[in-house]
Design an enzyme around this catalytic site. Sequence first.
Site, PDB file in Angstrom:
ATOM      1  N   ASN A 195       1.041  -1.260   0.259  1.00 26.20           N
ATOM      2  CA  ASN A 195      -0.438  -0.046   0.131  1.00 26.20           C
ATOM      3  C   ASN A 195       0.954   0.941   0.140  1.00 26.20           C
ATOM      4  O   ASN A 195       1.427   1.730   1.664  1.00 26.20           O
ATOM      5  CB  ASN A 195      -0.752  -0.180   1.069  1.00 26.20           C
ATOM      6  CG  ASN A 195      -1.535   1.260   1.578  1.00 26.20           C
ATOM      7  OD1 ASN A 195      -1.990   2.106   0.559  1.00 26.20           O
ATOM      8  ND2 ASN A 195      -3.069   1.482   2.775  1.00 26.20           N
ATOM      9  N   LYS A 206      -0.179   4.010  -0.176  1.00 27.69           N
ATOM     10  CA  LYS A 206      -0.517   5.765   0.371  1.00 27.69           C
ATOM     11  C   LYS A 206      -0.247   6.409  -0.347  1.00 27.69           C
ATOM     12  O   LYS A 206       0.134   6.513  -1.587  1.00 27.69           O
ATOM     13  CB  LYS A 206      -0.228   5.587   1.956  1.00 27.69           C
ATOM     14  CG  LYS A 206      -0.344   4.295   2.810  1.00 27.69           C
ATOM     15  CD  LYS A 206       0.150   4.463   4.560  1.00 27.69           C
ATOM     16  CE  LYS A 206      -0.099   2.719   4.735  1.00 27.69           C
ATOM     17  NZ  LYS A 206      -0.066   3.360   6.108  1.00 27.69           N
ATOM     18  N   HIS A 215      -9.346   0.655   4.477  1.00 29.24           N
ATOM     19  CA  HIS A 215      -7.927   1.417   5.636  1.00 29.24           C
ATOM     20  C   HIS A 215      -8.408   1.589   6.635  1.00 29.24           C
ATOM     21  O   HIS A 215      -9.396   2.815   6.555  1.00 29.24           O
ATOM     22  CB  HIS A 215      -7.046   1.274   4.745  1.00 29.24           C
ATOM     23  CG  HIS A 215      -5.693   1.749   5.212  1.00 29.24           C
ATOM     24  ND1 HIS A 215      -5.396   2.332   6.209  1.00 29.24           N
ATOM     25  CD2 HIS A 215      -4.298   0.787   4.878  1.00 29.24           C
ATOM     26  CE1 HIS A 215      -4.202   2.358   6.576  1.00 29.24           C
ATOM     27  NE2 HIS A 215      -3.414   1.285   6.118  1.00 29.24           N
ATOM     28  N   GLU A 227      -6.721   4.333   8.367  1.00 33.16           N
ATOM     29  CA  GLU A 227      -6.375   6.060   8.034  1.00 33.16           C
ATOM     30  C   GLU A 227      -7.775   6.142   6.986  1.00 33.16           C
ATOM     31  O   GLU A 227      -7.981   6.923   6.985  1.00 33.16           O
ATOM     32  CB  GLU A 227      -5.546   6.182   7.144  1.00 33.16           C
ATOM     33  CG  GLU A 227      -4.143   5.840   8.122  1.00 33.16           C
ATOM     34  CD  GLU A 227      -2.843   5.088   7.425  1.00 33.16           C
ATOM     35  OE1 GLU A 227      -2.985   5.124   5.313  1.00 33.16           O
ATOM     36  OE2 GLU A 227      -2.010   4.945   7.614  1.00 33.16           O
ATOM     37  N   GLU A 275      -5.181  -5.225  10.188  1.00 33.18           N
ATOM     38  CA  GLU A 275      -4.025  -4.307  10.687  1.00 33.18           C
ATOM     39  C   GLU A 275      -4.461  -3.607  12.375  1.00 33.18           C
ATOM     40  O   GLU A 275      -4.938  -2.621  12.182  1.00 33.18           O
ATOM     41  CB  GLU A 275      -4.607  -2.820   9.249  1.00 33.18           C
ATOM     42  CG  GLU A 275      -3.560  -3.507   8.365  1.00 33.18           C
ATOM     43  CD  GLU A 275      -3.286  -2.463   7.042  1.00 33.18           C
ATOM     44  OE1 GLU A 275      -2.439  -2.865   6.721  1.00 33.18           O
ATOM     45  OE2 GLU A 275      -3.737  -1.174   7.383  1.00 33.18           O
ATOM     46  N   SER A 315       3.484  -2.042  10.767  1.00 33.08           N
ATOM     47  CA  SER A 315       5.186  -1.957  10.763  1.00 33.08           C
ATOM     48  C   SER A 315       5.851  -3.563  10.318  1.00 33.08           C
ATOM     49  O   SER A 315       6.531  -3.599  11.134  1.00 33.08           O
ATOM     50  CB  SER A 315       5.159  -2.034  11.911  1.00 33.08           C
ATOM     51  OG  SER A 315       4.997  -0.638  12.869  1.00 33.08           O
TER      52      SER A 315
END
Length: 254
Positions: A9, A11, A96, A98, A168, A214
């Site tokens: 991803n 981003k 996601h 975010e 996640e 991470s």
Amino acid sequence: MRRTVIAGNWKMFKTVDESVELVTALKPLTSNLKPNVDVIVCPPFTSLAIVANLLKGSNVKLGAQNMSEQDEGAYTGEVSWKMLKSAGCEYVILGHSERRQYFGETNELINLKAKKALANGLRPIICVGEKLDEREKGVTEQIISTQIKGVLGGISSDDLKKVIIAYEPVWAIGTGKTASPLQAEEVHQHIRKLVAQLYSWNVAEGLVIQYGGSVKPDNAAELLAQDDIDGALVGGACLKADSFASIISASPSR
Ligand code: 13P
């Protein structure tokens, strides 16, 4: 046996030129994948078409990072499933954390997007994950259950076979804090059991569940070695071809 799916991803990183550079470097590093491994890159919208062109004839598949729940219309700034397909996407990341945190996406909206993607031949990678305070309060499994039930509502068993779930934990994203392989495995098992209750063991056994948060070259192997961790959704470490390639090669041969 489930496939191992490693997705990057990107981003909001990489201009068109930088995308070309990254994919050009990644292609030769992915020419010899293990037979059980799939690789997906998810660049920003502006780079999808050019990346699709560069990926022709390679082992790497293309995904987007978001999609509208609408077919088309006066929705300034939105991107439809048809646009993603015409740009060469097979996959789309949905929900996601975010998107949930900064753009107010709810389980209901993510469910509408997932159904729209599935109805139109795009495979959704649907993200779930608890926040730090939720983990500390000991309600991780409840949060994950609510998210899974919400995002999968009304999706048939046949369609679920095309869905990838990405677990996640929000506290592990971009923080350098990874869930330990055991912490991640526990949640993956929980998701699989829940899907077995909602659908069947057969469907749950086939479901690819990625871990994200991470993931780096030095922790990928032990995460991917867990029975219920079937891949990774990689952020920071996918922005360099060599570190993404090291994560890909850390996939076990199953
Ligand atoms: P990081 O790998 O940078 O923690 O990001 C994970 C992620 O959010 C992938 O979708």
